[in-house]
Scaffold this active site. Structure first.
Site, PDB file in Angstrom:
ATOM      1  N   ARG A 259      -2.340 -11.357  -0.435  1.00 20.55           N
ATOM      2  CA  ARG A 259      -2.930 -10.616   0.672  1.00 20.55           C
ATOM      3  C   ARG A 259      -3.202  -9.191   0.214  1.00 20.55           C
ATOM      4  NH1 ARG A 259       0.849 -11.532   5.877  1.00 20.55           N
ATOM      5  NH2 ARG A 259      -0.725 -10.176   6.827  1.00 20.55           N
ATOM      6  N   HIS A 260      -4.104  -8.526   0.896  1.00 21.71           N
ATOM      7  CA  HIS A 260      -4.313  -7.093   0.682  1.00 21.71           C
ATOM      8  C   HIS A 260      -2.990  -6.361   0.899  1.00 21.71           C
ATOM      9  CE1 HIS A 260      -3.902  -6.921   5.022  1.00 21.71           C
ATOM     10  NE2 HIS A 260      -4.724  -7.968   5.057  1.00 21.71           N
ATOM     11  N   ASN A 266      -1.901  -3.596  10.430  1.00 18.34           N
ATOM     12  CA  ASN A 266      -0.655  -4.351  10.249  1.00 18.34           C
ATOM     13  C   ASN A 266       0.531  -3.559  10.809  1.00 18.34           C
ATOM     14  OD1 ASN A 266      -1.627  -5.546   6.954  1.00 18.34           O
ATOM     15  ND2 ASN A 266      -1.735  -6.622   8.909  1.00 18.34           N
ATOM     16  N   ARG A 309      -9.571  -3.263   3.662  1.00 14.39           N
ATOM     17  CA  ARG A 309      -8.202  -3.331   3.140  1.00 14.39           C
ATOM     18  C   ARG A 309      -8.104  -4.205   1.890  1.00 14.39           C
ATOM     19  NH1 ARG A 309      -8.961  -5.986   7.905  1.00 14.39           N
ATOM     20  NH2 ARG A 309      -8.086  -8.068   8.292  1.00 14.39           N
ATOM     21  N   GLU A 332     -11.002 -12.471   6.898  1.00 12.67           N
ATOM     22  CA  GLU A 332      -9.988 -13.058   7.763  1.00 12.67           C
ATOM     23  C   GLU A 332     -10.624 -13.866   8.893  1.00 12.67           C
ATOM     24  OE1 GLU A 332      -7.383 -14.420   8.149  1.00 12.67           O
ATOM     25  OE2 GLU A 332      -5.754 -13.042   8.659  1.00 12.67           O
ATOM     26  N   HIS A 397      -6.613 -12.699   3.140  1.00 20.89           N
ATOM     27  CA  HIS A 397      -5.857 -12.463   4.368  1.00 20.89           C
ATOM     28  C   HIS A 397      -4.959 -13.650   4.680  1.00 20.89           C
ATOM     29  CE1 HIS A 397      -8.722  -9.138   5.015  1.00 20.89           C
ATOM     30  NE2 HIS A 397      -9.577  -9.990   4.478  1.00 20.89           N
TER      31      HIS A 397
END
Length: 456
Positions: A259-260, A266, A309, A332, A397
């Site tokens: 994931r980023h 987040n 991101r 995502e 994502h």
């Protein structure tokens, strides 16, 4: 016309009464919804079981319920190779061994037929050598007899290889991981025995032939996909099988998923959006670079989502990769009208939608957005390209990486939306002949926990 007989079998092999039916004219090519049998063909160490596992996983992942029937597993239940004499068991001159192998093939084919007749699935894969025309004829007669309505549609997949490097790589994989050898003999003993087993099969091998097998449907996969020969393809399933096999990768490599880094959204628990990395997310991007500097991979590629991101994370590694590409289809899952909401906002504003999502997360579609089912369809081109490539890092994502991880680890639809893909973690996937090795490397950089447990 119906004929039945009690099949005599060697000791240790389960006995069943086999019923044979006179074949009738085949109209399966004119029908659309027809059960399909995919039968592997080829010498040992040509990647048949690898193809079988990957093909089964792919078809299930795209929603075509599939099960593989491995004749070797039936044979291992019926006898112990240590007692039977390892490679001698596979000699065409070994009458007892031949009898056991024939009976095990019949049992596997019969179970395969029950699976399709009972509508438990749409596709059955017969993972066996099927190296003789006699064995393939037996399979065709079984699939086209009066017991099945409509008759099963059969497609042969022959793996042909004369490249010593590929064969040696496959033998190395098999001698380490095959249930026939693991824990029974040393690697060198396993290799020596396996090479003799291959020679026993080679003596009786009759490859698929354009002239002799003109009526059959098949594809030849030559030297791990360097070239192909496709003949007489019928129907949607066979077309998807050909599409997949022409992208398959049989040689060792690794796929990395990440994931980023942690984003600003987040941190405050908001869905979707396009926020930049937080301070901790930027630290992770730097550590990710250090990790791949130490991996020192050849032909390394990076694929990233187009979200800010993810692109920020990928930018820290750009000079380490031969190619960095930004894919829209890696973005995502689209949360539709719920984009930018917290879960608390979602539940209070749309309680009915929230409950529906908890009830069936895989099929639930956000209003004006996507479902996990939609995401799987969107990601199919990514899966195809991952099958073709060598060492790739995918920066994306949580929902997207769940779908990719589910494909490689053969997870079912109920579990897919709840797979754990935490922030600041690299997931390394190494496809094997019989499985996919999964390693997770958690970095010591603080990040919020975005995982939501499956409701009970």
């Amino acid at each position: 016309m119906l004929q039945g007989s009690e099949m005599p079998g060697p000791a240790g092999v389960p006995q069943r009464k086999m019923t044979y039916f006179v074949p009738k004219s085949d109209n399966s090519n004119e029908q659309v919804r027809v059960p399909n049998v995919i039968a592997l063909v080829g010498l040992p160490a040509r990647g048949k079981t690898y193809i079988s596992h990957k093909l089964c996983r792919y078809l299930n992942w795209i929603g075509i319920k599939t099960k593989a029937f491995n004749v070797g597993e039936y044979r291992r239940k019926a006898c112990n190779l240590e007692e039977e004499g390892e490679f001698e068991f596979f000699s065409p001159n070994n009458a007892r061994g031949q009898k056991i192998r024939d009976e095990c093939a019949r049992l596997a084919i019969e179970d395969m037929g029950k699976y399709l007749d009972n509508k438990e699935g749409e596709v059955a894969i017969l993972d066996a050598t099927n190296t003789t025309r006699e064995r393939r004829k037996l399979l065709m007669e079984f699939c086209k007899n009066m017991m099945h309505e409509p008759p099963f549609r059969v497609f042969f997949v022959e793996s042909v290889c004369d490249d010593p490097m590929i064969i040696n790589s496959n033998i190395t994989e098999v001698k380490i991981n095959s249930p026939d050898y693991k824990g029974i003999m040393s690697q060198e003993q396993a290799k020596e025995d396996f090479l003799k087993r291959i020679e026993n099969y080679r003596v009786q091998y009759e490859p698929l032939d354009e002239e002799f097998d003109e009526e059959l449907s098949y594809i030849k996969v030559i030297n791990a996909g360097k070239s192909f020969y496709v003949h007489n393809v019928n129907g949607h399933v066979q077309s998807r099988v050909v599409y997949f096999l022409m992208n398959i990768h049989l040689l060792p490599r690794s796929i990395y998923l990440s994931r980023h880094g942690e984003s600003e959204y987040n941190r405050i628990g908001r869905l979707g959006g396009d926020s930049p990395l937080s301070e901790n997310g930027l630290k992770y991007a730097g550590k990710l670079r250090e990790y791949f500097e130490n991996e020192d991979l050849e032909d390394f590629r990076i694929w990233s989502s187009q979200k800010i991101r993810a692109a920020q994370t990928a930018s820290h590694l750009k000079d380490l990769a031969g190619h960095t590409e930004f894919w829209k289809c890696l973005d995502e899952i689209d949360a539709g009208i719920c984009e930018g909401l917290t879960y608390e906002d979602f539940e209070s504003r749309y309680p009915k939608q929230f409950a529906e999502r908890d009830k069936d997360k895989y099929h639930y579609r956000y209003p004006s957005g996507e479902s996990y089912e939609d995401l799987v369809a969107r990601l199919e081109p990514v899966i195809m390209e991952l099958e073709r490539q060598s060492n790739v890092l995918v920066i994306s994502h949580q929902a997207v990486l769940r779908c990719i991880l589910a494909y490689f680890t053969n997870q079912n639809r109920d579990d897919l939306p709840y797979l754990k893909v935490p922030l600041h973690t690299v997931i390394k996937l190494t496809p094997k002949a019989y499985s996919c090795e999964v390693e997770m490397f958690k970095f010591d950089i603080e990040a919020v926990n975005t995982y939501r447990e499956k409701p009970q």
